[in-house]
Design a protein around this motif. Structure first.
Motif, PDB file in Angstrom:
ATOM      1  N   MET A 115       0.839  -1.172   0.000  1.00 29.80           N
ATOM      2  CA  MET A 115       0.000   0.000   0.000  1.00 29.80           C
ATOM      3  C   MET A 115       0.882   1.233   0.000  1.00 29.80           C
ATOM      4  SD  MET A 115      -2.298   1.122   3.248  1.00 29.80           S
ATOM      5  CE  MET A 115      -1.078   1.150   4.530  1.00 29.80           C
ATOM      6  N   LEU A 116       0.768   2.069  -1.019  1.00 27.96           N
ATOM      7  CA  LEU A 116       1.493   3.334  -1.059  1.00 27.96           C
ATOM      8  C   LEU A 116       0.653   4.380  -0.352  1.00 27.96           C
ATOM      9  CD1 LEU A 116       2.901   3.556  -4.669  1.00 27.96           C
ATOM     10  CD2 LEU A 116       4.126   3.062  -2.577  1.00 27.96           C
ATOM     11  N   LEU A 117       1.284   5.156   0.472  1.00 26.99           N
ATOM     12  CA  LEU A 117       0.583   6.212   1.176  1.00 26.99           C
ATOM     13  C   LEU A 117       0.578   7.461   0.316  1.00 26.99           C
ATOM     14  CD1 LEU A 117       2.146   5.584   4.654  1.00 26.99           C
ATOM     15  CD2 LEU A 117      -0.054   4.830   3.827  1.00 26.99           C
ATOM     16  N   ALA A 118      -0.377   8.322   0.517  1.00 27.80           N
ATOM     17  CA  ALA A 118      -0.512   9.505  -0.315  1.00 27.80           C
ATOM     18  C   ALA A 118       0.725  10.387  -0.278  1.00 27.80           C
ATOM     19  CB  ALA A 118      -1.737  10.304   0.125  1.00 27.80           C
ATOM     20  N   ALA A 119       1.414  10.424   0.847  1.00 30.70           N
ATOM     21  CA  ALA A 119       2.591  11.289   0.967  1.00 30.70           C
ATOM     22  C   ALA A 119       3.777  10.749   0.196  1.00 30.70           C
ATOM     23  CB  ALA A 119       2.972  11.447   2.435  1.00 30.70           C
ATOM     24  N   GLY A 120       3.753   9.500  -0.187  1.00 30.48           N
ATOM     25  CA  GLY A 120       4.858   8.921  -0.945  1.00 30.48           C
ATOM     26  C   GLY A 120       5.327   7.645  -0.304  1.00 30.48           C
ATOM     27  N   PRO A 121       6.242   6.947  -0.959  1.00 34.82           N
ATOM     28  CA  PRO A 121       6.727   5.678  -0.423  1.00 34.82           C
ATOM     29  C   PRO A 121       7.530   5.872   0.858  1.00 34.82           C
ATOM     30  CG  PRO A 121       7.675   6.140  -2.594  1.00 34.82           C
ATOM     31  CD  PRO A 121       6.796   7.277  -2.247  1.00 34.82           C
ATOM     32  N   LEU A 122       7.518   4.852   1.688  1.00 35.64           N
ATOM     33  CA  LEU A 122       8.249   4.885   2.946  1.00 35.64           C
ATOM     34  C   LEU A 122       9.622   4.267   2.782  1.00 35.64           C
ATOM     35  CD1 LEU A 122       5.469   3.625   5.332  1.00 35.64           C
ATOM     36  CD2 LEU A 122       6.288   5.946   5.096  1.00 35.64           C
ATOM     37  N   LEU A 123      10.599   4.836   3.442  1.00 38.99           N
ATOM     38  CA  LEU A 123      11.928   4.254   3.531  1.00 38.99           C
ATOM     39  C   LEU A 123      12.203   4.034   4.998  1.00 38.99           C
ATOM     40  CD1 LEU A 123      13.944   6.544   1.115  1.00 38.99           C
ATOM     41  CD2 LEU A 123      13.113   4.244   0.674  1.00 38.99           C
ATOM     42  N   LEU A 124      12.504   2.817   5.396  1.00 40.48           N
ATOM     43  CA  LEU A 124      12.745   2.570   6.806  1.00 40.48           C
ATOM     44  C   LEU A 124      14.089   3.111   7.241  1.00 40.48           C
ATOM     45  CD1 LEU A 124      11.227   1.474   9.144  1.00 40.48           C
ATOM     46  CD2 LEU A 124      12.388  -0.679   8.855  1.00 40.48           C
ATOM     47  N   LEU A 125      15.051   3.172   6.334  1.00 44.31           N
ATOM     48  CA  LEU A 125      16.359   3.722   6.655  1.00 44.31           C
ATOM     49  C   LEU A 125      16.482   5.086   6.006  1.00 44.31           C
ATOM     50  CD1 LEU A 125      18.523   0.538   6.095  1.00 44.31           C
ATOM     51  CD2 LEU A 125      17.633   1.436   8.233  1.00 44.31           C
ATOM     52  N   PRO A 126      16.458   6.177   6.782  1.00 46.83           N
ATOM     53  CA  PRO A 126      16.504   7.501   6.197  1.00 46.83           C
ATOM     54  C   PRO A 126      17.841   7.775   5.517  1.00 46.83           C
ATOM     55  CG  PRO A 126      16.359   7.628   8.589  1.00 46.83           C
ATOM     56  CD  PRO A 126      16.335   6.185   8.212  1.00 46.83           C
ATOM     57  N   ALA A 127      17.789   8.587   4.488  1.00 43.69           N
ATOM     58  CA  ALA A 127      19.009   8.926   3.751  1.00 43.69           C
ATOM     59  C   ALA A 127      19.922   9.777   4.610  1.00 43.69           C
ATOM     60  CB  ALA A 127      18.638   9.678   2.480  1.00 43.69           C
ATOM     61  N   GLY A 128      21.196   9.506   4.550  1.00 43.92           N
ATOM     62  CA  GLY A 128      22.185  10.274   5.288  1.00 43.92           C
ATOM     63  C   GLY A 128      23.185  10.871   4.338  1.00 43.92           C
ATOM     64  N   CYS A 129      24.269  11.384   4.844  1.00 43.17           N
ATOM     65  CA  CYS A 129      25.319  11.928   4.009  1.00 43.17           C
ATOM     66  C   CYS A 129      26.112  10.781   3.398  1.00 43.17           C
ATOM     67  CB  CYS A 129      26.254  12.805   4.834  1.00 43.17           C
ATOM     68  SG  CYS A 129      25.399  14.207   5.564  1.00 43.17           S
ATOM     69  N   GLY A 130      26.498  10.915   2.168  1.00 42.75           N
ATOM     70  CA  GLY A 130      27.279   9.869   1.525  1.00 42.75           C
ATOM     71  C   GLY A 130      26.375   8.856   0.850  1.00 42.75           C
ATOM     72  N   SER A 131      26.949   7.719   0.487  1.00 40.60           N
ATOM     73  CA  SER A 131      26.203   6.741  -0.294  1.00 40.60           C
ATOM     74  C   SER A 131      25.380   5.780   0.541  1.00 40.60           C
ATOM     75  CB  SER A 131      27.179   5.940  -1.162  1.00 40.60           C
ATOM     76  OG  SER A 131      28.088   5.253  -0.335  1.00 40.60           O
ATOM     77  N   LYS A 132      25.692   5.608   1.808  1.00 42.76           N
ATOM     78  CA  LYS A 132      24.933   4.685   2.655  1.00 42.76           C
ATOM     79  C   LYS A 132      23.856   5.433   3.416  1.00 42.76           C
ATOM     80  CE  LYS A 132      28.016   0.941   3.716  1.00 42.76           C
ATOM     81  NZ  LYS A 132      28.629   0.192   4.792  1.00 42.76           N
ATOM     82  N   PRO A 133      22.664   4.812   3.576  1.00 46.21           N
ATOM     83  CA  PRO A 133      21.645   5.457   4.394  1.00 46.21           C
ATOM     84  C   PRO A 133      22.064   5.449   5.862  1.00 46.21           C
ATOM     85  CG  PRO A 133      20.775   3.463   3.320  1.00 46.21           C
ATOM     86  CD  PRO A 133      22.229   3.591   2.968  1.00 46.21           C
ATOM     87  N   ALA A 134      21.617   6.481   6.584  1.00 46.96           N
ATOM     88  CA  ALA A 134      21.885   6.535   8.026  1.00 46.96           C
ATOM     89  C   ALA A 134      21.083   5.442   8.707  1.00 46.96           C
ATOM     90  CB  ALA A 134      21.488   7.906   8.563  1.00 46.96           C
ATOM     91  N   ASP A 135      21.593   4.916   9.787  1.00 47.32           N
ATOM     92  CA  ASP A 135      20.911   3.852  10.526  1.00 47.32           C
ATOM     93  C   ASP A 135      20.075   4.473  11.631  1.00 47.32           C
ATOM     94  OD1 ASP A 135      20.110   1.688  12.008  1.00 47.32           O
ATOM     95  OD2 ASP A 135      22.070   0.715  11.989  1.00 47.32           O
ATOM     96  N   LEU A 180       8.989  -7.511   7.795  1.00 53.00           N
ATOM     97  CA  LEU A 180       9.873  -7.474   6.648  1.00 53.00           C
ATOM     98  C   LEU A 180       9.859  -6.064   6.091  1.00 53.00           C
ATOM     99  CD1 LEU A 180      11.607  -8.836   4.404  1.00 53.00           C
ATOM    100  CD2 LEU A 180       9.448  -9.316   3.218  1.00 53.00           C
ATOM    101  N   VAL A 181      11.049  -5.456   5.965  1.00 52.44           N
ATOM    102  CA  VAL A 181      11.164  -4.131   5.376  1.00 52.44           C
ATOM    103  C   VAL A 181      11.011  -4.297   3.865  1.00 52.44           C
ATOM    104  CG1 VAL A 181      12.663  -2.130   5.038  1.00 52.44           C
ATOM    105  CG2 VAL A 181      12.687  -3.356   7.228  1.00 52.44           C
ATOM    106  N   THR A 182      10.042  -3.589   3.283  1.00 53.97           N
ATOM    107  CA  THR A 182       9.785  -3.719   1.853  1.00 53.97           C
ATOM    108  C   THR A 182      10.602  -2.706   1.063  1.00 53.97           C
ATOM    109  OG1 THR A 182       7.948  -2.160   1.807  1.00 53.97           O
ATOM    110  CG2 THR A 182       7.420  -4.458   2.324  1.00 53.97           C
ATOM    111  N   ARG A 183      10.708  -2.948  -0.211  1.00 58.97           N
ATOM    112  CA  ARG A 183      11.421  -2.029  -1.104  1.00 58.97           C
ATOM    113  C   ARG A 183      10.467  -1.385  -2.101  1.00 58.97           C
ATOM    114  NH1 ARG A 183      16.491  -6.065  -2.024  1.00 58.97           N
ATOM    115  NH2 ARG A 183      17.207  -5.949   0.112  1.00 58.97           N
ATOM    116  N   ASP A 184       9.180  -1.600  -1.896  1.00 61.76           N
ATOM    117  CA  ASP A 184       8.194  -1.097  -2.852  1.00 61.76           C
ATOM    118  C   ASP A 184       7.376   0.080  -2.319  1.00 61.76           C
ATOM    119  OD1 ASP A 184       6.575  -2.282  -0.980  1.00 61.76           O
ATOM    120  OD2 ASP A 184       5.753  -3.802  -2.322  1.00 61.76           O
TER     121      ASP A 184
END
Length: 119
Positions: free
Chosen positions: A1-21, A71-75
């Motif tokens: 289910m996509l929410l109106a605000a947009g897709p969810l990412l469980l790991l927020p983006a951080g500085c650099g190439s890896k997401p922040a934990d 399970l963290v989804t990627r969709d």
């Protein structure tokens, strides 16, 4: 289910190439939860992360010994129930968190919602 605000990412983006934990703080292994008939949220549920064949599995352990696996989804759905008969319901609770409900249990997890334009 996509929410109106947009897709969810469980790991927020951080500085650099890896997401922040989001679990990288002193209280990283604890999240707020409201289990069963409890009326208030408290930071008593522990989170364990495990890489599984289908992706990242979050095991949320209750103070009474019970647990749920997500399970963290990627969709863009955020998380789904990884086992059991009860589905997980996910809703955006704030700019940096989601509320996950399964049965009578509720969990506040860190997450980032991508803007609709980023889809």
């Amino acid at each position: 289910m996509l929410l109106a605000a947009g897709p969810l990412l469980l790991l927020p983006a951080g500085c650099g190439s890896k997401p922040a934990d989001p679990f990288a703080t002193a209280e990283a292994d604890r999240i707020e939860c409201r289990i069963g008939t409890a009326t208030d949220f408290d930071r008593t549920c522990a989170v364990e992360r495990t890489a599984g064949p289908d992706g990242l599995i979050l095991t949320i352990r209750h103070p009474d010994g019970g647990f749920r696996r997500l399970l963290v989804t990627r969709d863009g759905r955020g998380v789904i129930a990884a086992d059991g008969a009860e589905p997980a319901t996910v809703s955006v609770e704030s700019g940096d968190g989601i509320l996950v409900s399964i049965g009578g249990d509720n969990y506040r997890l860190p997450a980032t919602v991508k803007p609709a334009a980023a889809r």
